[in-house]
Motif scaffolding. Sequence first.
Motif, PDB file in Angstrom:
ATOM      1  N   GLY A 389       2.424  53.248  82.509  1.00 44.43           N
ATOM      2  CA  GLY A 389       1.434  52.461  81.800  1.00 44.43           C
ATOM      3  C   GLY A 389       0.365  53.294  81.140  1.00 44.43           C
ATOM      4  N   ALA A 390       0.428  54.619  81.324  1.00 45.51           N
ATOM      5  CA  ALA A 390      -0.557  55.511  80.710  1.00 45.51           C
ATOM      6  C   ALA A 390       0.057  56.190  79.482  1.00 45.51           C
ATOM      7  CB  ALA A 390      -1.025  56.566  81.707  1.00 45.51           C
ATOM      8  N   LYS A 391      -0.763  56.377  78.450  1.00 42.10           N
ATOM      9  CA  LYS A 391      -0.359  57.140  77.270  1.00 42.10           C
ATOM     10  C   LYS A 391      -1.085  58.485  77.326  1.00 42.10           C
ATOM     11  CE  LYS A 391       0.365  55.011  73.389  1.00 42.10           C
ATOM     12  NZ  LYS A 391       1.777  55.371  73.089  1.00 42.10           N
ATOM     13  N   VAL A 392      -0.327  59.568  77.289  1.00 41.44           N
ATOM     14  CA  VAL A 392      -0.904  60.895  77.436  1.00 41.44           C
ATOM     15  C   VAL A 392      -0.552  61.737  76.220  1.00 41.44           C
ATOM     16  CG1 VAL A 392      -0.779  60.790  79.949  1.00 41.44           C
ATOM     17  CG2 VAL A 392       1.108  61.800  78.668  1.00 41.44           C
ATOM     18  N   ASN A 393      -1.329  62.776  76.012  1.00 38.94           N
ATOM     19  CA  ASN A 393      -1.067  63.694  74.903  1.00 38.94           C
ATOM     20  C   ASN A 393       0.165  64.544  75.187  1.00 38.94           C
ATOM     21  OD1 ASN A 393      -3.356  62.793  73.588  1.00 38.94           O
ATOM     22  ND2 ASN A 393      -4.647  64.481  74.321  1.00 38.94           N
ATOM     23  N   LYS A 394       0.942  64.764  74.154  1.00 38.00           N
ATOM     24  CA  LYS A 394       1.985  65.777  74.261  1.00 38.00           C
ATOM     25  C   LYS A 394       1.313  67.133  74.349  1.00 38.00           C
ATOM     26  CE  LYS A 394       5.487  63.179  71.705  1.00 38.00           C
ATOM     27  NZ  LYS A 394       6.377  63.147  70.509  1.00 38.00           N
ATOM     28  N   GLN A 395       1.931  68.066  75.070  1.00 37.59           N
ATOM     29  CA  GLN A 395       1.307  69.353  75.311  1.00 37.59           C
ATOM     30  C   GLN A 395       2.155  70.482  74.733  1.00 37.59           C
ATOM     31  OE1 GLN A 395       0.686  69.463  79.587  1.00 37.59           O
ATOM     32  NE2 GLN A 395      -1.320  68.501  79.377  1.00 37.59           N
ATOM     33  N   LEU A 396       1.473  71.538  74.335  1.00 39.06           N
ATOM     34  CA  LEU A 396       2.119  72.740  73.834  1.00 39.06           C
ATOM     35  C   LEU A 396       1.850  73.863  74.827  1.00 39.06           C
ATOM     36  CD1 LEU A 396       3.671  74.187  71.555  1.00 39.06           C
ATOM     37  CD2 LEU A 396       1.448  74.703  70.497  1.00 39.06           C
ATOM     38  N   MET A 397       2.911  74.310  75.494  1.00 36.73           N
ATOM     39  CA  MET A 397       2.785  75.358  76.513  1.00 36.73           C
ATOM     40  C   MET A 397       1.774  74.962  77.585  1.00 36.73           C
ATOM     41  SD  MET A 397       2.975  78.802  74.137  1.00 36.73           S
ATOM     42  CE  MET A 397       3.118  79.881  75.568  1.00 36.73           C
ATOM     43  N   GLY A 398       1.811  73.660  77.952  1.00 34.91           N
ATOM     44  CA  GLY A 398       0.948  73.165  79.008  1.00 34.91           C
ATOM     45  C   GLY A 398      -0.470  72.880  78.594  1.00 34.91           C
ATOM     46  N   GLN A 422       3.728  58.077  79.633  1.00 36.76           N
ATOM     47  CA  GLN A 422       3.999  58.836  80.844  1.00 36.76           C
ATOM     48  C   GLN A 422       5.072  58.114  81.666  1.00 36.76           C
ATOM     49  OE1 GLN A 422       1.114  59.164  84.192  1.00 36.76           O
ATOM     50  NE2 GLN A 422       1.027  61.331  83.611  1.00 36.76           N
ATOM     51  N   LYS A 423       6.021  58.869  82.230  1.00 38.88           N
ATOM     52  CA  LYS A 423       7.148  58.292  82.946  1.00 38.88           C
ATOM     53  C   LYS A 423       7.159  58.734  84.406  1.00 38.88           C
ATOM     54  CE  LYS A 423      10.067  58.025  78.818  1.00 38.88           C
ATOM     55  NZ  LYS A 423      11.364  58.393  78.192  1.00 38.88           N
ATOM     56  N   TYR A 424       7.649  57.839  85.247  1.00 40.05           N
ATOM     57  CA  TYR A 424       7.828  58.168  86.661  1.00 40.05           C
ATOM     58  C   TYR A 424       9.045  59.073  86.830  1.00 40.05           C
ATOM     59  CZ  TYR A 424       4.499  54.489  87.970  1.00 40.05           C
ATOM     60  OH  TYR A 424       3.378  53.729  88.129  1.00 40.05           O
ATOM     61  N   GLY A 452       6.106  65.970  94.847  1.00 38.15           N
ATOM     62  CA  GLY A 452       4.770  66.015  94.263  1.00 38.15           C
ATOM     63  C   GLY A 452       4.855  66.359  92.794  1.00 38.15           C
ATOM     64  N   ASP A 453       3.698  66.566  92.161  1.00 37.83           N
ATOM     65  CA  ASP A 453       3.630  66.830  90.727  1.00 37.83           C
ATOM     66  C   ASP A 453       2.680  67.999  90.492  1.00 37.83           C
ATOM     67  OD1 ASP A 453       3.469  66.797  87.970  1.00 37.83           O
ATOM     68  OD2 ASP A 453       3.420  64.626  87.828  1.00 37.83           O
ATOM     69  N   ALA A 454       3.181  69.044  89.856  1.00 41.81           N
ATOM     70  CA  ALA A 454       2.358  70.225  89.595  1.00 41.81           C
ATOM     71  C   ALA A 454       1.401  70.027  88.425  1.00 41.81           C
ATOM     72  CB  ALA A 454       3.251  71.436  89.328  1.00 41.81           C
ATOM     73  N   ASN A 455       1.672  69.046  87.550  1.00 42.74           N
ATOM     74  CA  ASN A 455       0.813  68.801  86.388  1.00 42.74           C
ATOM     75  C   ASN A 455       0.814  67.307  86.081  1.00 42.74           C
ATOM     76  OD1 ASN A 455      -0.592  68.687  84.011  1.00 42.74           O
ATOM     77  ND2 ASN A 455       0.779  70.027  82.858  1.00 42.74           N
ATOM     78  N   ARG A 456      -0.222  66.615  86.538  1.00 41.90           N
ATOM     79  CA  ARG A 456      -0.274  65.165  86.345  1.00 41.90           C
ATOM     80  C   ARG A 456      -0.877  64.771  84.998  1.00 41.90           C
ATOM     81  NH1 ARG A 456      -2.909  63.296  91.879  1.00 41.90           N
ATOM     82  NH2 ARG A 456      -3.549  65.468  91.976  1.00 41.90           N
ATOM     83  N   GLN A 457      -1.098  65.769  84.115  1.00 45.70           N
ATOM     84  CA  GLN A 457      -1.563  65.449  82.774  1.00 45.70           C
ATOM     85  C   GLN A 457      -0.437  65.331  81.767  1.00 45.70           C
ATOM     86  OE1 GLN A 457      -4.632  68.439  81.856  1.00 45.70           O
ATOM     87  NE2 GLN A 457      -6.034  66.730  81.592  1.00 45.70           N
ATOM     88  N   ASP A 458       0.752  65.791  82.152  1.00 45.71           N
ATOM     89  CA  ASP A 458       1.837  65.770  81.177  1.00 45.71           C
ATOM     90  C   ASP A 458       2.535  64.409  81.178  1.00 45.71           C
ATOM     91  OD1 ASP A 458       3.396  65.743  83.458  1.00 45.71           O
ATOM     92  OD2 ASP A 458       4.158  67.778  83.231  1.00 45.71           O
TER      93      ASP A 458
END
Length: 635
Positions: A389-398, A422-424, A452-458
Amino acid sequence: MEGCVLFGVLFFGSQNLLFAQAAEPTVTNPTNQSGDKSNAGQSANKNDSEEGYVSALKEGGLSPDYNRTMFIDPELAKNFNNRKKAWVNDWIRVGAYIRPRWEDRYNLNFDKSNRADISRVMQTSQLFLIIDPSPYFSMKINIQDARVWGGGSTPASVGDVRADVFANTGTTVVPGQSQNIPSQTTIREAWFMVKKLPLGAKLQVGRMAMAYGDQRMIGSANWTINGLSYDGARLMFDQDHFNIHFLGSQIVGNQSGPNGVLSANAPITAKDPTTGKTVTLSPGQPNKYLVGTYNTIKPNDWFLVDLYALGMLTSKTPAFAGSTYSTPAVAATPDSDLTQNKWSKQQDNLITTGFRITNRTAKNNLPKDGPWGGWDWALEAAFQSGTTGAKVNKQLMGQDITQAVTVNGTTYNVSTIGTQNQKYAGKQITLQTGYTFFEKLRLGTQFMLASGDANRQDGSNGTFQTLTMPRFGVFPYWNNVAGLSENVGMKNLRSLTFNIEYKTEKFGTFYASYFINSKDKVQDAWYAINGSANTGFSTELNGVGQTTAVIGKQGRGIYNEIDIAWSYMINEYCSLWLGAGFLTAGNAVKNQRNALYTYNVQTGAISALNTNVVNGTQGAASQARMFYMQFNALF
């Protein structure tokens, strides 16, 4: 599209320790799950007429669907299920359950500056009525009261001569004024079941307790003071060698009803005393549903296979801002999708598919004289998909690459390479095994991985999401999440367990267990058993709303725990449990608590020396403990 995918998954799936949540927590005996085996009615009644009908439950004992709200050991459950005295006649059974529990919980946050010591006595009480008047129909009503001793269910009113008698009453009720005092007495269950439908189906409708498998996904959570109940329906096809269950439940209801029937999740509106206009102070919580299918295939006594597909679906709900008369809650504009985590258009759909394979084919026990001897084993794995349900920015090299964009007078930092839903992507796997010697001594082990998740912004949320269960454990095997203390949830967790159980004829059953609890991803949080992140309790660096991080090594260890416990049957109506857990903090906790410096993850600025840690007033207190004593009495 998401709905179509979910329906396809569910349809395809349907076709193809101590301590208990309920007496028989698993759907592994297809012929005795809903109070009416395929042949039970005929064995007790030579025909299907209602005249002279004797309930199959009276003849053969209560089955799990009529006994999922109590927290009892197997010996006590056996007596309870088969007690003839509780039957008023051939088709009405009454019952009562009272469970006082004392707990002492000390320093479970491992905090030197605040070693919280909680000592309390809680009590769960139930009165219930089972009506099974016909081979075609049955029902159950269960009234439950949950309280803390000395707290009462509702404080006394001002002027009430009893007010001073109540210990720890808290805020008293002022007549004529609205009070936010929850009722402790409620309807735990109220359902009816239509039996002998076409294809041998049964339909259960109402408020019910449900439990499947080892209750890692769906269970009654009877270790908690309140327990869980589900408002909805189940369509069940139970045969000798397979079960097919379809279920649907409304977890959260956004709207209130007529005549003052209120939902705690409904929008809150009020009339502005200045303008006289009705404004929205809170949009409430969106509708949420649990739907899916849970199926069991049992070809023989060698093993069985559970297959499930479960969806936790949250309705589309706009983001709101404001909660006062001057700034009432206003729905977000479509432009808010330009920013992260604003989802006026998105929908939260968590889809969990999985399987469980075990040789415990007799109501979660090894079959008597089965082919495996004393060796029991179980393997369960689950995989998650859907959108958060969240829309996040695409990332370049994190990294986010953004630029300022002004729309309708509002400036947004918009990603130059676009946004994404963002997807589960969580997963869970549990392997449990043990061997019982001489039907008395069991040695066992368990390994559990909840990702777990190492980067919850992606664009991927890799943290495994628990559904409804703040799960503790189930009989007959000691397979609780991670210890008696209930101090960690099944998220971002690697847990290794070694346990011993010894059953005597005269002195009860003794248990001992050792848990090693670590993070799956060091950058993710330590999660509580209710699913929330213990932010600031352990080292983590995930970027989600985080502005500071400690300077030091990212730790993986959360804590280790040693548990000892004892259960004893006082008589056929009552049992006693005693237990203790001793915890030692791991490096993820101690590194966070003992950190001397922190830095701002956005600017890189380093903070000053933490003098409170240096002078000893703050830091990690690495030892914690938990004790409990519980009585179980039922009729």
